[in-house]
Design a protein around this motif. Structure first.
Motif, short mmCIF file in Angstrom:
data_model
loop_
_atom_site.label_atom_id
_atom_site.label_comp_id
_atom_site.label_asym_id
_atom_site.label_seq_id
_atom_site.Cartn_x
_atom_site.Cartn_y
_atom_site.Cartn_z
N THR A 65 0.85 -1.23 0.07
CA THR A 65 0.07 -0.09 -0.03
C THR A 65 0.78 1.44 -0.08
OG1 THR A 65 -0.05 -0.14 2.65
CG2 THR A 65 -1.85 -1.13 1.07
N MET A 66 2.20 1.21 0.11
CA MET A 66 2.87 2.25 0.23
C MET A 66 4.23 2.45 -0.59
SD MET A 66 5.04 3.70 3.57
CE MET A 66 3.54 5.10 4.07
N LEU A 67 4.26 3.54 -1.47
CA LEU A 67 5.56 3.60 -2.38
C LEU A 67 6.19 4.43 -1.31
CD1 LEU A 67 7.13 3.51 -4.79
CD2 LEU A 67 5.90 5.65 -5.60
N ILE A 68 7.56 3.97 -0.92
CA ILE A 68 8.35 4.57 -0.09
C ILE A 68 9.03 5.63 -0.91
CG2 ILE A 68 10.50 4.49 1.45
CD1 ILE A 68 9.47 1.38 1.91
N ASP A 69 9.82 5.47 -2.09
CA ASP A 69 10.54 6.42 -2.82
C ASP A 69 10.58 5.87 -4.11
OD1 ASP A 69 12.14 8.54 -3.16
OD2 ASP A 69 13.89 7.51 -2.51
N THR A 70 10.82 6.88 -5.10
CA THR A 70 11.08 6.74 -6.27
C THR A 70 12.50 7.41 -6.63
OG1 THR A 70 8.95 6.42 -6.99
CG2 THR A 70 10.27 6.80 -8.72
N CYS A 71 13.47 7.10 -7.24
CA CYS A 71 14.69 7.82 -7.60
C CYS A 71 15.46 7.31 -8.75
CB CYS A 71 15.59 7.89 -6.38
SG CYS A 71 16.21 6.20 -6.01
N ALA A 72 16.47 8.03 -9.14
CA ALA A 72 17.17 7.65 -10.28
C ALA A 72 18.63 7.35 -10.03
CB ALA A 72 16.86 8.48 -11.55
N VAL A 73 19.25 6.90 -10.78
CA VAL A 73 20.88 6.77 -10.77
C VAL A 73 21.46 6.84 -11.99
CG1 VAL A 73 22.65 5.46 -10.18
CG2 VAL A 73 20.71 5.02 -8.74
N ASP A 74 22.48 7.93 -12.17
CA ASP A 74 23.16 8.15 -13.51
C ASP A 74 24.51 6.98 -13.38
OD1 ASP A 74 24.33 8.80 -15.92
OD2 ASP A 74 24.35 10.83 -15.29
N HIS A 75 24.53 6.01 -14.16
CA HIS A 75 25.81 5.14 -14.31
C HIS A 75 26.85 5.57 -15.18
CE1 HIS A 75 24.49 2.32 -11.08
NE2 HIS A 75 23.21 2.40 -11.87
N LEU A 76 26.87 6.81 -15.72
CA LEU A 76 27.87 7.35 -16.84
C LEU A 76 29.17 7.24 -16.37
CD1 LEU A 76 28.04 8.50 -19.57
CD2 LEU A 76 27.99 10.81 -18.60
N GLU A 85 22.93 -11.18 -14.12
CA GLU A 85 22.81 -11.84 -15.34
C GLU A 85 21.43 -11.87 -15.94
OE1 GLU A 85 23.32 -16.56 -17.07
OE2 GLU A 85 24.41 -15.93 -15.33
N GLY A 86 21.44 -11.30 -17.13
CA GLY A 86 20.11 -10.97 -17.78
C GLY A 86 19.77 -9.76 -18.00
N VAL A 87 20.34 -8.89 -17.14
CA VAL A 87 19.96 -7.41 -17.10
C VAL A 87 20.94 -6.74 -18.19
CG1 VAL A 87 19.90 -5.14 -15.81
CG2 VAL A 87 19.09 -7.41 -14.83
N GLN A 88 20.35 -5.89 -19.18
CA GLN A 88 21.23 -5.14 -20.05
C GLN A 88 21.48 -3.62 -19.41
OE1 GLN A 88 22.90 -5.95 -23.09
NE2 GLN A 88 23.66 -3.80 -22.60
N PRO A 89 22.73 -3.53 -19.03
CA PRO A 89 22.69 -2.14 -18.22
C PRO A 89 22.64 -0.99 -19.19
CG PRO A 89 24.89 -3.34 -18.46
CD PRO A 89 23.67 -4.31 -19.07
N GLU A 90 21.89 0.18 -18.67
CA GLU A 90 21.72 1.17 -19.41
C GLU A 90 22.30 2.47 -18.76
OE1 GLU A 90 20.69 1.75 -22.37
OE2 GLU A 90 19.59 -0.19 -22.67
#
Length: 185
Positions: A65-76, A85-90
């Protein structure tokens, strides 16, 4: 006819569902979802286009019932980066943390967001509390949330060019003046 079984006649192996029942529910419904455990917490990597659908599943079927947080990360600038394994990094990762008080559980959902198309579905219609974190992520990283009711800057002046938390500039090279700052730019 021979009794030989060719290698390509076999059904492909289906990955075992995760031991975590909530992560297993996501992986069962979304074929591209990948389970990973991080420091004892279930983490599910999903396709960014499934972001809102996974949030709806968590809210409606799994009692989160609760979304604690939404954020982003820049991996440049990351020279070393862990991706299961199986995750294509962006370049960007969109991270959402959900909480279920009823189940006394947390789960993290991560979506890879390419630099060429920095968009994702908005969670605001599902979890109204996502409104300001999504606007902040848009303002600072430039990730646009499709379906957000008011995708405008929240911290920076409306005429400010760029997104200061992107790693496009050297550290301390971007002069940032926030809205309402009395000093001139």
């Amino acid at each position: 006819m021979t009794d030989e079984v060719r290698e390509d006649d076999h059904e492909p192996e289906v990955a075992a569902l995760p031991a975590d029942d909530v992560a297993a529910a996501i992986c069962a419904k979304f074929a591209t979802a990948i389970f990973h455990e991080s420091h004892g917490q279930p983490v599910v990597y999903i396709n960014k286009d499934d972001f809102a659908a996974v949030a709806t599943l968590l809210r409606d079927e799994e009692k989160f019932t609760m979304l604690i947080d939404t954020c982003a990360v820049d991996h440049l600038a990351d020279s070393v980066r862990h991706c299961p394994e199986g995750v294509q990094p962006e370049r960007f990762e969109l991270v959402a943390n959900f909480l279920s008080h009823v189940r006394n559980r947390r789960i993290r959902v991560i979506a890879q967001v390419p630099e060429s198309e920095p968009t994702a579905p908005s969670l605001t219609p599902i979890y109204p509390g996502a409104n300001f974190p999504e606007r902040e992520t848009f303002d600072l990283f430039g990730i646009d949330f499709i379906g957000h009711p008011e995708m405008t800057r929240i911290l920076l002046p409306d005429d400010w060019q760029g997104h200061p938390l992107r790693k496009d500039f050297a550290a301390a090279r971007v002069p940032v003046t926030f809205k309402g700052d009395p000093s001139p730019r």
